[in-house]
Scaffold this motif. Structure first.
Motif, PDB file in Angstrom:
ATOM      1  N   ASP A  76       0.847  -1.189   0.000  1.00 45.50           N
ATOM      2  CA  ASP A  76       0.000   0.000   0.000  1.00 45.50           C
ATOM      3  C   ASP A  76       0.885   1.244   0.000  1.00 45.50           C
ATOM      4  OD1 ASP A  76      -1.755   2.224   1.409  1.00 45.50           O
ATOM      5  OD2 ASP A  76      -3.129   0.661   0.722  1.00 45.50           O
ATOM      6  N   GLU A  77       0.397   2.310  -0.631  1.00 47.08           N
ATOM      7  CA  GLU A  77       1.144   3.559  -0.695  1.00 47.08           C
ATOM      8  C   GLU A  77       1.356   4.166   0.687  1.00 47.08           C
ATOM      9  OE1 GLU A  77       3.365   5.838  -3.247  1.00 47.08           O
ATOM     10  OE2 GLU A  77       2.135   4.097  -3.750  1.00 47.08           O
ATOM     11  N   HIS A 201      -0.096  -1.367  -6.657  1.00 45.17           N
ATOM     12  CA  HIS A 201      -0.248   0.040  -6.264  1.00 45.17           C
ATOM     13  C   HIS A 201       0.451   1.004  -7.216  1.00 45.17           C
ATOM     14  CE1 HIS A 201       3.808   0.946  -4.369  1.00 45.17           C
ATOM     15  NE2 HIS A 201       3.876  -0.354  -4.530  1.00 45.17           N
TER      16      HIS A 201
END
Length: 557
Positions: A76-77, A201
């Motif tokens: 995830d960012e 992502h």
């Protein structure tokens, strides 16, 4: 004549040899820090960051940050941003730009095709369970896949179809063709690529296949011209595979892997999987909960980059795994803060004291030093009046032996002020203490001739009329310091009473400080103003208590 380089650990000794032998042109050194963005970094990563960036700096080289984003299911960012913030907070700057393994997906695919053409990789139709069951064990060789000897052209065609999304997840994979009888289990035809339909992502839905870390890592190192790939000890058995994968790379200079012992600390969990589990179960209040061993949690708790560097320096770089006692980390933060933060008086668990012979309308100011370790920090004026607060634990109605604090009929000194004597205890209907009555010896004010009169106890206090309300958060360990493997799941061992919130009283000096400021609460430990603080509500986290068990052990040794 080139100056001879001194090495402080075995990794530097290896780098020095490479420089002397001109293994890398011009004696260049380029390290990398390759976190997987599937969670927040923890205390174990601190050592790796200081080591990799420290080597880059010492040898006038640099350090890359490369995210190992080869598993889109867990990445995830948010984790990317937290990791970059952690590195900056520790005081380091990577060589721009930030790299990602996903930057190299096209090249990695071509490297895999090259291995197929070399006869060193093949597409396998076995399931992951079948592959696991045919690997053998340390006493028995593995069983070769029925598809191990497919022709090169067929393997290339199938691998292309895997990339194009023709097959379901797990229906096929790409394996290295090495040796199913190898004594090193890692070398028994490991999987290089798997089919995975998941949105990445950064690359979105472009790819249906993703490389495994063991394949992506060495070739990403090579593409970035990394010289020394510093890994933790569990990768030692994977070093032959690291070197094997580099056969696909034609560059003259190839990176080399060197392993060191990872950092394990008592009471601290160093598994992102386990930490995520605690976050999801809401046993803690997020990744940056001050009880968490994440760098974000440690930072919010109040630790400093300098204390963490001191901690890593004292541990050193070793080849054998070990567990470091948490008391050493606590020693390092005490040593860092004791001479550079001010001390103020805060009563954590207040009980009211009334000075019955003191004027009800009088407020005077006593002079108290800000930090006796550093006289240059000066002193401050602290209000003193008839109504005070002291710590509940500093009073005992029926004192035990060697209790030198407040009790009926006994005298104690109030820090920076007077000697007082307890004369009475007023209780509530339930038997709890409502207030303690004392009388003041006015001839004993600090700074006057009468101050020389000695009593055994000195207490900190806060004037009730000017006190500032503070929420203090006291933290205990999430895992017991003497924890051992007893077969229970770690979630059963987590201390569910690791946070105690107190309604405390502080002297007005505390209002001058802001979020992130640290100080010592006199006699109670080191604290930091937490980010939950608002204009009307101050929150302080206890960083560490004053008791220093590590220095006592050190002095004995």
């Amino acid at each position: 004549m080139e100056e001879k380089r001194e090495s402080s650990n075995f990794i530097e000794a290896e780098i020095n040899k490479d420089i002397e032998n001109n293994v890398y042109e011009g004696g260049r050194v380029l390290t990398r820090f390759p976190p997987e963005p599937n969670g927040y970094l923890h205390i174990g990563h601190v050592k790796s960051i200081f080591l990799n960036f420290g080597l880059g700096k010492k040898y006038h080289g640099a350090t890359n940050v490369r995210f190992d984003d080869t598993n889109p299911v867990k990445e995830d960012e948010e984790y990317v941003n937290s990791i970059l913030n952690d590195i900056r907070w520790l005081g380091f700057q990577w060589k721009e730009p930030v790299h990602y393994a996903s930057d190299y997906f096209p090249e990695l695919y071509e490297f895999a095709c090259k291995l197929i053409r070399m006869g060193l990789a093949y597409v396998d139709d076995q399931s992951s369970e079948e592959i696991h069951n045919t690997r053998g064990d340390l006493e028995h060789p593995g069983t070769e896949s029925p598809w191990r000897n497919r022709f090169v052209e067929e393997n290339l065609k199938l691998f292309q179809e895997m990339r194009d999304g023709k097959y379901k997840d797990g229906e096929k994979c790409l394996r290295a063709k090495i040796d199913m009888a190898s004594p090193n289990m890692v070398m028994r035809d490991p999987v290089l690529y798997r089919i995975l339909r998941a949105t990445h992502h950064r690359t979105g839905d472009t790819w249906y296949i993703y490389p495994l870390y063991d394949f992506a890592h060495p070739l990403s190192d090579a593409l970035e011209n990394i010289t020394h790939s510093i890994c933790t000890l569990e990768f030692e058995e994977r070093r032959p595979l690291y070197n094997w994968c580099l056969q696909a790379y034609d560059g003259k200079e190839k990176p080399r892997q060197i392993e060191f012992a990872r950092l394990n600390v008592t009471t601290m969990i160093t598994s992102k999987r386990k930490l995520r589990k605690m976050v999801e179960a809401k046993l803690v209040n997020g990744w940056d909960d001050p009880r968490m061993p994440t760098i974000s949690g440690i930072r919010r708790r109040g630790y400093t980059p300098e204390s963490l560097k001191k901690f890593c320096d004292l541990i050193g770089v070793a080849k054998a795994d070990s567990v470091v006692d948490i008391s050493l980390l606590e020693y390092c933060i005490r040593e860092d803060l004791k001479a550079k933060v001010p001390r103020i008086m805060t009563v954590i668990d207040p009980v009211k004291v009334v000075l019955t012979n003191y004027d009800e309308n009088k407020i005077e100011y006593v002079d108290i030093e800000n930090n006796p370790e550093d006289p240059s920090m000066g002193s401050r004026k602290v209000p003193f009046g008839r109504n005070l607060y002291i710590e509940a634990e500093d009073f005992m109605e029926t004192p035990i032996k060697k209790f030198f604090r407040m009790s009926p009929g006994k005298e104690v000194r109030l820090k920076g002020a007077y000697i007082v004597k307890c004369t009475d205890v007023v209780k509530n209907d339930d038997g709890s203490i409502k207030e303690i009555h004392c009388t003041v010896d006015f001839d004993t004010r600090s700074g006057t001739p009468g101050a020389d009169r000695k009593v055994k106890g000195t207490l900190h206090w806060v004037c009730a009329d000017t006190a500032v309300d503070v929420e203090t958060r006291l933290y205990d360990y999430l895992i017991s310091p003497d924890d051992h493997d007893d077969g229970r799941d770690f979630m059963e061992k987590v201390n569910t009473h690791s946070l105690t919130v107190m309604k405390s009283k502080a002297e007005p000096e505390i209002s001058k400080y802001h979020v992130g400021d640290r100080f010592q609460f006199l006699r109670k430990g080191y604290f930091i103003i937490d980010q939950d603080t608002t204009e009307d509500h101050m929150v302080c986290n206890r960083i560490v208590g004053l008791r220093d068990t590590w220095s006592k052990v050190k002095n004995k040794q």
